[in-house]
Design a protein around this motif. Structure first.
Motif, PDB file in Angstrom:
ATOM      1  N   PRO A  58       4.433  -8.110   5.437  1.00  0.00           N
ATOM      2  CA  PRO A  58       3.272  -8.724   5.825  1.00  0.00           C
ATOM      3  C   PRO A  58       3.873  -9.751   7.259  1.00  0.00           C
ATOM      4  CG  PRO A  58       3.712 -10.120   3.831  1.00  0.00           C
ATOM      5  CD  PRO A  58       4.825  -8.553   4.064  1.00  0.00           C
ATOM      6  N   ALA A  59       3.195  -9.268   8.446  1.00  0.00           N
ATOM      7  CA  ALA A  59       3.766  -9.777   9.477  1.00  0.00           C
ATOM      8  C   ALA A  59       4.117 -11.284   9.842  1.00  0.00           C
ATOM      9  CB  ALA A  59       2.997  -9.115  10.737  1.00  0.00           C
ATOM     10  N   GLY A  60       3.126 -11.767   9.133  1.00  0.00           N
ATOM     11  CA  GLY A  60       3.234 -13.596   9.170  1.00  0.00           C
ATOM     12  C   GLY A  60       3.979 -14.137   8.358  1.00  0.00           C
ATOM     13  N   ALA A  61       4.774 -13.318   7.610  1.00  0.00           N
ATOM     14  CA  ALA A  61       6.092 -13.626   6.772  1.00  0.00           C
ATOM     15  C   ALA A  61       7.346 -13.419   7.197  1.00  0.00           C
ATOM     16  CB  ALA A  61       5.851 -13.440   5.113  1.00  0.00           C
ATOM     17  N   VAL A  62       7.296 -12.688   8.262  1.00  0.00           N
ATOM     18  CA  VAL A  62       8.595 -12.179   8.901  1.00  0.00           C
ATOM     19  C   VAL A  62       9.472 -13.069   9.394  1.00  0.00           C
ATOM     20  CG1 VAL A  62       9.778 -10.832  10.895  1.00  0.00           C
ATOM     21  CG2 VAL A  62       7.798  -9.632   9.285  1.00  0.00           C
ATOM     22  N   LEU A 102      -2.801  -2.448   2.445  1.00  0.00           N
ATOM     23  CA  LEU A 102      -1.943  -3.328   1.588  1.00  0.00           C
ATOM     24  C   LEU A 102      -2.440  -4.645   1.786  1.00  0.00           C
ATOM     25  CD1 LEU A 102      -0.392  -3.329  -0.965  1.00  0.00           C
ATOM     26  CD2 LEU A 102       1.698  -3.279   0.273  1.00  0.00           C
ATOM     27  N   ALA A 103      -2.186  -4.995   3.186  1.00  0.00           N
ATOM     28  CA  ALA A 103      -2.497  -6.345   3.459  1.00  0.00           C
ATOM     29  C   ALA A 103      -3.808  -6.646   3.357  1.00  0.00           C
ATOM     30  CB  ALA A 103      -2.147  -6.537   5.079  1.00  0.00           C
ATOM     31  N   ALA A 104      -4.902  -5.861   3.851  1.00  0.00           N
ATOM     32  CA  ALA A 104      -6.204  -6.269   3.373  1.00  0.00           C
ATOM     33  C   ALA A 104      -6.411  -6.666   1.934  1.00  0.00           C
ATOM     34  CB  ALA A 104      -7.151  -5.045   3.971  1.00  0.00           C
ATOM     35  N   GLU A 105      -6.017  -5.775   1.199  1.00  0.00           N
ATOM     36  CA  GLU A 105      -6.274  -5.844  -0.349  1.00  0.00           C
ATOM     37  C   GLU A 105      -5.655  -7.116  -0.687  1.00  0.00           C
ATOM     38  OE1 GLU A 105      -7.818  -4.792  -3.988  1.00  0.00           O
ATOM     39  OE2 GLU A 105      -8.112  -4.065  -1.958  1.00  0.00           O
ATOM     40  N   ALA A 106      -4.540  -7.570  -0.061  1.00  0.00           N
ATOM     41  CA  ALA A 106      -3.740  -9.055  -0.378  1.00  0.00           C
ATOM     42  C   ALA A 106      -4.335 -10.078   0.244  1.00  0.00           C
ATOM     43  CB  ALA A 106      -2.252  -8.982   0.021  1.00  0.00           C
ATOM     44  N   PRO A 151      -3.685 -11.550   7.112  1.00  0.00           N
ATOM     45  CA  PRO A 151      -4.127 -11.064   8.364  1.00  0.00           C
ATOM     46  C   PRO A 151      -3.971  -9.503   8.641  1.00  0.00           C
ATOM     47  CG  PRO A 151      -3.018 -13.192   8.456  1.00  0.00           C
ATOM     48  CD  PRO A 151      -2.978 -12.737   6.954  1.00  0.00           C
ATOM     49  N   PRO A 152      -4.518  -8.954   9.625  1.00  0.00           N
ATOM     50  CA  PRO A 152      -4.310  -7.459   9.740  1.00  0.00           C
ATOM     51  C   PRO A 152      -3.022  -7.152  10.602  1.00  0.00           C
ATOM     52  CG  PRO A 152      -5.974  -8.273  11.145  1.00  0.00           C
ATOM     53  CD  PRO A 152      -5.472  -9.474  10.466  1.00  0.00           C
ATOM     54  N   ALA A 153      -2.173  -7.471  10.032  1.00  0.00           N
ATOM     55  CA  ALA A 153      -0.742  -7.269  10.845  1.00  0.00           C
ATOM     56  C   ALA A 153       0.470  -7.052  10.031  1.00  0.00           C
ATOM     57  CB  ALA A 153      -0.420  -8.393  11.773  1.00  0.00           C
ATOM     58  N   VAL A 154       1.115  -5.829   9.967  1.00  0.00           N
ATOM     59  CA  VAL A 154       2.198  -5.935   9.162  1.00  0.00           C
ATOM     60  C   VAL A 154       3.349  -5.373   9.999  1.00  0.00           C
ATOM     61  CG1 VAL A 154       0.898  -5.462   7.293  1.00  0.00           C
ATOM     62  CG2 VAL A 154       1.667  -3.368   8.580  1.00  0.00           C
ATOM     63  N   VAL A 155       4.465  -5.266   9.506  1.00  0.00           N
ATOM     64  CA  VAL A 155       5.859  -4.785  10.061  1.00  0.00           C
ATOM     65  C   VAL A 155       6.245  -3.699   9.377  1.00  0.00           C
ATOM     66  CG1 VAL A 155       8.139  -5.259  10.822  1.00  0.00           C
ATOM     67  CG2 VAL A 155       6.414  -6.877  11.427  1.00  0.00           C
ATOM     68  N   VAL A 156       6.516  -2.378  10.000  1.00  0.00           N
ATOM     69  CA  VAL A 156       7.361  -1.312   9.467  1.00  0.00           C
ATOM     70  C   VAL A 156       8.446  -0.692   9.946  1.00  0.00           C
ATOM     71  CG1 VAL A 156       4.957  -0.509   8.730  1.00  0.00           C
ATOM     72  CG2 VAL A 156       5.660   0.449  10.730  1.00  0.00           C
ATOM     73  N   CYS A 157       9.264  -0.523   9.056  1.00  0.00           N
ATOM     74  CA  CYS A 157      10.799   0.305   9.769  1.00  0.00           C
ATOM     75  C   CYS A 157      11.132   1.240   8.851  1.00  0.00           C
ATOM     76  CB  CYS A 157      11.555  -0.996   9.841  1.00  0.00           C
ATOM     77  SG  CYS A 157      13.292  -0.679  10.664  1.00  0.00           S
ATOM     78  N   GLU A 158      11.382   2.525   9.193  1.00  0.00           N
ATOM     79  CA  GLU A 158      12.050   3.636   8.400  1.00  0.00           C
ATOM     80  C   GLU A 158      13.287   3.390   7.977  1.00  0.00           C
ATOM     81  OE1 GLU A 158      11.207   3.536  11.722  1.00  0.00           O
ATOM     82  OE2 GLU A 158       9.761   5.107  12.180  1.00  0.00           O
ATOM     83  N   MET A 159      13.490   3.791   6.801  1.00  0.00           N
ATOM     84  CA  MET A 159      14.957   3.694   6.154  1.00  0.00           C
ATOM     85  C   MET A 159      15.588   5.073   6.365  1.00  0.00           C
ATOM     86  SD  MET A 159      14.215   1.810   2.599  1.00  0.00           S
ATOM     87  CE  MET A 159      15.706   1.034   2.200  1.00  0.00           C
ATOM     88  N   LEU A 160      16.804   4.719   7.039  1.00  0.00           N
ATOM     89  CA  LEU A 160      17.453   6.094   7.397  1.00  0.00           C
ATOM     90  C   LEU A 160      18.831   6.027   6.347  1.00  0.00           C
ATOM     91  CD1 LEU A 160      17.189   5.614  11.285  1.00  0.00           C
ATOM     92  CD2 LEU A 160      15.834   6.875   9.530  1.00  0.00           C
TER      93      LEU A 160
END
Length: 233
Positions: A48-52, A182-186, A189-198
């Motif tokens: 969740p972006a607000g928790a980063v 997922l953020a909406a269900e929780a 706010p409508p903002a998340v951070v995503v990062c691919e695992m390589l």
């Protein structure tokens, strides 16, 4: 176990994974989300972006290794007049993507918050990300638009903003929409951070089994995209 009993057991496992993912998000914890084997076939670490925090950004670049992006809902992006990046680039390379996994790119503007210096250190990116979450929430409340965004952020920058499809999972089922659903269900706010695992050895996407092992070792929730779609669409 087979037949109806097996189906019920599988449903229970899926519901438990989604419930745990929702609780983790509410607690500000990351969730590992695999999209689909026939799409990107990648697992992203999603916050969740607000928790980063700066530590979270360090985890994303060290343990995931992909591109750190902040995904915003369609409505928030529209309220702040954030375009799709390919609509703003006046160059022959833009506008014809031929993506093997989707119809178009979700990229909007790459930005830095104006209180950062270069924008790239962990603390700088964390600030930009958390302020994007605040901006998205305010935009949905009607209290934040393009002028406020321009006063707080500058482009180009070092946090890539992604713009979600209008109907989230009903329209598109990428990590952008999976994380925002997922953020909406929780109730976040409508903002998340995503990062691919390589995978450090191959340079390709981290295999699902390895991603699951990582989640287990660190006490994080792992959930499959089809589980989220089934429950949250």
């Amino acid at each position: 176990m087979s037949g109806r009993a097996g189906d019920l057991a599988d449903d229970a496992v899926a519901d438990d994974a989604v419930d745990r993912a929702i609780r983790a998000f509410r607690d500000g914890q990351p969730v590992l989300v695999h999209d689909f084997d026939d799409r990107e076939g990648e697992t992203d670490i999603v916050y969740p972006a607000g928790a980063v925090t700066a530590d979270a950004v360090a985890r994303l670049r060290n343990d995931a290794g992909g591109l750190v992006c902040a995904a915003l809902s369609h409505d928030a992006a529209v309220a702040m007049d954030l375009p799709f990046l390919d609509d703003t680039i006046d160059h022959p390379s833009a506008g014809s993507h031929e993506l093997g996994y989707d119809d178009r790119s979700s990229f909007s503007l790459p930005v830095n918050h104006r209180d950062t210096f270069t924008g790239i250190p962990d603390a700088d990116r964390a600030l930009t990300i958390t302020e994007l979450a605040s901006a998205a929430e305010a935009a949905l409340a009607g209290d934040y638009g393009p002028e406020e965004f321009a006063a707080d952020f500058r482009a180009p920058g070092h946090v890539n903003v992604l713009r979600a499809a209008p109907g989230l999972l009903a329209d598109r089922q990428g990590h952008t929409e999976l994380g925002l659903a997922l953020a909406a269900e929780a109730g976040l706010p409508p903002a998340v951070v995503v990062c691919e695992m390589l995978d450090d050895e191959t340079g390709h996407a981290l295999p699902k089994a390895a991603a699951r092992d990582y989640a287990t070792r660190h006490g994080f929730v792992y959930v499959d995209g089809d589980q989220l779609v089934e429950r949250l669409r």
